[in-house]
Design a protein around this motif. Structure first.
Motif, PDB file in Angstrom:
ATOM      1  N   CYS A  81      -4.244  -1.959  -6.271  1.00 47.53           N
ATOM      2  CA  CYS A  81      -3.047  -1.823  -7.100  1.00 47.53           C
ATOM      3  C   CYS A  81      -3.415  -1.788  -8.580  1.00 47.53           C
ATOM      4  CB  CYS A  81      -2.083  -2.972  -6.834  1.00 47.53           C
ATOM      5  SG  CYS A  81      -1.425  -3.009  -5.144  1.00 47.53           S
ATOM      6  N   VAL A  82      -4.385  -2.601  -8.974  1.00 46.59           N
ATOM      7  CA  VAL A  82      -4.853  -2.607 -10.367  1.00 46.59           C
ATOM      8  C   VAL A  82      -5.404  -1.235 -10.724  1.00 46.59           C
ATOM      9  CG1 VAL A  82      -6.526  -3.586 -11.977  1.00 46.59           C
ATOM     10  CG2 VAL A  82      -5.342  -5.077 -10.351  1.00 46.59           C
ATOM     11  N   ALA A  83      -6.215  -0.690  -9.812  1.00 50.42           N
ATOM     12  CA  ALA A  83      -6.815   0.630 -10.065  1.00 50.42           C
ATOM     13  C   ALA A  83      -5.757   1.716 -10.177  1.00 50.42           C
ATOM     14  CB  ALA A  83      -7.802   0.962  -8.944  1.00 50.42           C
ATOM     15  N   ALA A  84      -4.666   1.601  -9.424  1.00 46.54           N
ATOM     16  CA  ALA A  84      -3.611   2.609  -9.451  1.00 46.54           C
ATOM     17  C   ALA A  84      -2.950   2.695 -10.820  1.00 46.54           C
ATOM     18  CB  ALA A  84      -2.568   2.295  -8.388  1.00 46.54           C
ATOM     19  N   HIS A  85      -3.009   1.613 -11.584  1.00 44.31           N
ATOM     20  CA  HIS A  85      -2.382   1.590 -12.913  1.00 44.31           C
ATOM     21  C   HIS A  85      -3.420   1.504 -14.032  1.00 44.31           C
ATOM     22  CE1 HIS A  85       1.782   1.140 -11.434  1.00 44.31           C
ATOM     23  NE2 HIS A  85       1.199   0.525 -10.420  1.00 44.31           N
ATOM     24  N   LEU A 147      17.973   5.881   5.854  1.00 46.42           N
ATOM     25  CA  LEU A 147      16.997   5.531   4.825  1.00 46.42           C
ATOM     26  C   LEU A 147      15.612   5.738   5.409  1.00 46.42           C
ATOM     27  CD1 LEU A 147      16.279   4.197   2.040  1.00 46.42           C
ATOM     28  CD2 LEU A 147      16.220   2.011   3.291  1.00 46.42           C
ATOM     29  N   ASN A 148      14.827   6.605   4.796  1.00 45.46           N
ATOM     30  CA  ASN A 148      13.432   6.808   5.185  1.00 45.46           C
ATOM     31  C   ASN A 148      12.542   5.902   4.340  1.00 45.46           C
ATOM     32  OD1 ASN A 148      14.112   8.769   7.045  1.00 45.46           O
ATOM     33  ND2 ASN A 148      13.605  10.494   5.709  1.00 45.46           N
ATOM     34  N   VAL A 149      11.685   5.153   4.999  1.00 46.07           N
ATOM     35  CA  VAL A 149      10.761   4.247   4.299  1.00 46.07           C
ATOM     36  C   VAL A 149       9.349   4.806   4.445  1.00 46.07           C
ATOM     37  CG1 VAL A 149       9.909   1.893   4.106  1.00 46.07           C
ATOM     38  CG2 VAL A 149      12.266   2.310   4.853  1.00 46.07           C
ATOM     39  N   VAL A 150       8.716   5.065   3.299  1.00 43.74           N
ATOM     40  CA  VAL A 150       7.404   5.721   3.266  1.00 43.74           C
ATOM     41  C   VAL A 150       6.405   4.815   2.556  1.00 43.74           C
ATOM     42  CG1 VAL A 150       6.131   7.743   2.439  1.00 43.74           C
ATOM     43  CG2 VAL A 150       8.500   7.997   3.211  1.00 43.74           C
ATOM     44  N   ASN A 151       5.161   4.829   3.008  1.00 43.81           N
ATOM     45  CA  ASN A 151       4.073   4.161   2.300  1.00 43.81           C
ATOM     46  C   ASN A 151       3.046   5.208   1.908  1.00 43.81           C
ATOM     47  OD1 ASN A 151       2.113   2.536   1.225  1.00 43.81           O
ATOM     48  ND2 ASN A 151       1.577   1.496   3.141  1.00 43.81           N
ATOM     49  N   SER A 152       2.992   5.526   0.609  1.00 45.31           N
ATOM     50  CA  SER A 152       2.035   6.515   0.110  1.00 45.31           C
ATOM     51  C   SER A 152       0.746   5.883  -0.393  1.00 45.31           C
ATOM     52  CB  SER A 152       2.675   7.329  -1.029  1.00 45.31           C
ATOM     53  OG  SER A 152       3.769   8.085  -0.561  1.00 45.31           O
ATOM     54  N   ASP A 153       0.636   4.563  -0.316  1.00 39.62           N
ATOM     55  CA  ASP A 153      -0.529   3.860  -0.841  1.00 39.62           C
ATOM     56  C   ASP A 153      -1.619   3.673   0.221  1.00 39.62           C
ATOM     57  OD1 ASP A 153       0.257   3.540  -3.460  1.00 39.62           O
ATOM     58  OD2 ASP A 153       1.224   1.601  -3.128  1.00 39.62           O
ATOM     59  N   PRO A 154      -2.855   3.437  -0.231  1.00 43.80           N
ATOM     60  CA  PRO A 154      -3.953   3.168   0.710  1.00 43.80           C
ATOM     61  C   PRO A 154      -4.025   1.694   1.106  1.00 43.80           C
ATOM     62  CG  PRO A 154      -4.834   3.354  -1.507  1.00 43.80           C
ATOM     63  CD  PRO A 154      -3.355   3.631  -1.619  1.00 43.80           C
TER      64      PRO A 154
END
Length: 265
Positions: A81-85, A147-154
């Motif tokens: 998460c740190v790297a994503a920002h 409601l569609n719930v998506v996870n785009s993160d690794p």
């Protein structure tokens, strides 16, 4: 020997027996008839706005007072998460534009649509877990809409809508997991959402029984199109500043402004 009193009135007994049998028979027939027909209450007729008289309410939600300083969010518990920002993520609970417009405000018609039943949209609304945030942070959908719930993160996330009127649910979703599909059966404004894995992740869902709602853009603007003419209470909700309402009358084929202001706390 005394005669049996029952044999004194054979005709009366026969009539009473016939009436009793007839009542039971009718009751059974009525029950069977209802079971066969399977009567279901008629569905409410769907209200459709006449395009020839459709109206629009539009406006801006503004913020007055000292503009808050950006607050860093500590994501150090998850290096991904740190790297994503790129090491710096800022709190988004108060988004104020350059000209004082207030973003992430949920705006909806609170009063004025009583007695009208609207069709449930077939298109789904999506909430994504991206960059270790919920996107969008504030969203709305109609009762019964998907409601569609998506996870785009690794990384694995968890979505937990803490509903009070609707059913509360709580599910984890790993990288590459299928889209989850959920619905809410009752109006509820608002439902806070959190991730039990990443405690800085928050979102808010407004569930409304009609299609007249919007989330303000970063400049505070919103539009509520295709309304029938009438007088309405327009309410704006913000996660830290509370609620504001305004009454607006809009005539056939016309437009009306609904500008609201929140003051700094």
């Amino acid at each position: 020997m005394k005669p049996n009193p029952l044999f004194r009135y054979p005709a009366a007994l026969l009539i009473a027996s016939s009436l009793l049998y007839g009542c039971k028979s009718n009751s059974v027939e009525t029950t069977q008839s209802s079971a066969k027909t399977g009567a279901v209450p008629a569905a409410e007729p769907v209200y459709t706005v006449d395009p020839a008289v459709a109206t629009t309410i539009l406006g801006t939600v503004r913020y007055t007072g000292a503009k808050p300083k950006p607050q860093l969010v500590d994501m150090s518990s998850d290096p991904t998460c740190v790297a994503a920002h790129k090491g710096k993520a800022y709190d988004e609970s108060l988004v104020v534009g350059a000209k004082g417009g207030l973003g992430n405000v949920f705006v909806y018609i609170e009063k004025g649509l009583e007695g009208k039943h609207f069709a449930t949209p077939t298109a789904a609304v999506t909430i994504d877990q991206a960059g270790c945030w919920f996107r969008p942070r504030v969203l709305g959908l109609q009762v019964g809409q998907t409601l569609n719930v998506v996870n785009s993160d690794p990384v694995t996330h968890n979505i937990h809508p803490m509903a009070m009127v609707n059913r509360e649910w709580n599910h984890s979703q790993g990288p590459g997991d299928p889209v989850m599909h959920r619905t809410f059966t009752k109006q509820e404004i608002m439902i806070p959402v959190k991730c039990n894995i990443h405690d800085w992740m928050h979102a808010f869902i407004g569930v409304v029984d009609h299609p007249y709602f919007a989330t303000t853009k970063d400049d505070g603007s919103f539009t509520l199109p295709d309304l029938p003419p009438g007088t309405y209470t327009v309410t704006a909700w913000h996660e830290t500043l509370g609620r504001q309402s305004i009454t607006v009358t809009v005539t056939a084929s016309g437009k009306a402004m609904a500008n609201l202001t929140f003051a700094a706390k």
